[in-house]
Scaffold this active site. Structure first.
Site, PDB file in Angstrom:
ATOM      1  N   LYS A   1       0.842  -1.204   0.000  1.00  0.00           N
ATOM      2  CA  LYS A   1       0.000   0.000   0.000  1.00  0.00           C
ATOM      3  C   LYS A   1       0.878   1.255   0.000  1.00  0.00           C
ATOM      4  CE  LYS A   1      -3.610  -2.557   2.392  1.00  0.00           C
ATOM      5  NZ  LYS A   1      -4.218  -2.942   3.670  1.00  0.00           N
TER       6      LYS A   1
ATOM      7  N   GLN B   1      -4.746  -1.848  10.058  1.00  0.00           N
ATOM      8  CA  GLN B   1      -4.561  -3.157   9.442  1.00  0.00           C
ATOM      9  C   GLN B   1      -5.051  -4.275  10.360  1.00  0.00           C
ATOM     10  OE1 GLN B   1      -3.532  -3.547   6.248  1.00  0.00           O
ATOM     11  NE2 GLN B   1      -3.816  -5.754   6.433  1.00  0.00           N
TER      12      GLN B   1
ATOM     13  N   ASP C   1     -11.055   2.151   4.141  1.00  0.00           N
ATOM     14  CA  ASP C   1     -11.289   0.698   4.120  1.00  0.00           C
ATOM     15  C   ASP C   1     -12.787   0.396   4.048  1.00  0.00           C
ATOM     16  OD1 ASP C   1      -9.325  -1.250   4.023  1.00  0.00           O
ATOM     17  OD2 ASP C   1      -8.740  -0.997   6.120  1.00  0.00           O
TER      18      ASP C   1
END
Ligand code: GUN
Length: 291
Positions: free
Chosen positions: A52, A96, A119
């Protein structure tokens, strides 16, 4: 032999499209930044976060990896997220997953401001998706739709069978495939308690495997000419590989690729597309920001 749905090549195309949008934002003096909060040293998470950050840098998006100590508490982690919420140079925040077991993941994802939640895991964003008024949509399901559509396999009117009901892929994907404005498909969801799994998978025009069970889907479970999307990224021991392991999907590629019309490889299928969608959400967050 099936056609390969090359997520890596598509992600490369999307990269160029996003770079143009980032250049435009920057020329107007606007900020675009992605912060990834990473707790602990899960090897898969390390790889995802690094990918990312690399993609961000390639399109000119500022990227930060925030690494709180592994023994941080839920409250401590929420404080880290709140500080990122307050920063004008950070337009997208991800935490994460997986987090250490003692952390309340739900509370942490609720701390991310919905308009920085790239997200798409905040209940407000998931609720909006459920109501058919989406803002940020979870990246992996969005990546799967993008991959299908860009390769000319629109799910509209098709029977999509999803194996897996997880909150990151299976469940939100089912909602998106069902939604008239997105998938407009007929959707079946199978999971670990489904009886006679292969009966269901053989009905699929589009079969999506997101279970985390290596090589669960075999050739005899797939209809001739189906489109197969493999979301799994599993490490299996491989002594012939210098790393001691190799990555395989939830789909047994060798047997399934002989039956399917099209299939995603692992790696190089859904994974790179997920990163592209995350950055697309981040750029969109910056475009929508009033600062
Ligand atoms: N872990 C596995 N997939 C994801 C994802 O898409 N986002 C985050 N934050 N964690 C993950």
């Amino acid at each position: 032999m099936a056609i390969l749905l090359d997520g890596k090549a598509l992600a490369f195309e999307i990269k160029a499209e996003l770079k143009t949008r980032v250049d435009k934002l920057k020329a107007a003096g606007r900020k675009v930044g992605l912060a990834a909060v990473l707790v602990g040293n899960n090897p898969a998470s390390e790889v995802y976060v690094r990918n990312k950050a690399k993609f961000s840098e390639e399109i000119g998006v500022h990227s930060e990896i925030v690494r709180p100590p592994a023994n941080i508490t839920t409250i401590g982690l929420i404080t880290v997220v709140l500080a990122l919420n307050d920063r004008a140079d950070i337009t997208g925040i991800i935490v994460q997953s997986p987090l250490p077991k003692k952390i309340d993941e739900r509370e942490v994802s609720e701390a991310v401001l919905p308009y920085k939640d790239v997200d798409g895991f905040h209940p407000q964003n998931l609720g909006r998706l459920f109501l058919g008024r989406p803002n940020f949509i979870p990246c992996t399901p969005a990546a799967i739709l993008e991959l299908l559509n860009r390769y000319g396999h629109s799910p509209a009117g098709k029977h999509c069978v999803i194996v897996g009901r997880g909150k990151i892929v299976g469940k939100p994907l089912a909602i998106m495939l069902l939604e008239k404005a997105f998938g407009n498909a007929t959707v079946t969801i199978c999971h670990s308690a489904t009886r006679d799994l292969s009966h269901h998978t053989r009905q699929a025009d589009i079969l999506i495997a997101a279970t985390g069970a290596p090589h669960l889907i075999k050739g005899d479970m797939v209809r001739e000419g189906a489109v197969v999307i493999d979301v799994g990224i599993n490490r299996i021991e491989d002594k012939s590989n210098p790393k001691g392991y190799r990555l395989v999907g939830d789909v047994d590629f060798d047997s399934v690729s002989k039956k399917a019309a099209a299939i995603t490889p692992v790696p190089g299928g859904v994974g790179p597309m997920t990163v592209a969608v995350l950055l697309s959400n981040t750029v969109r967050a910056a475009e929508k920001s009033r600062k």
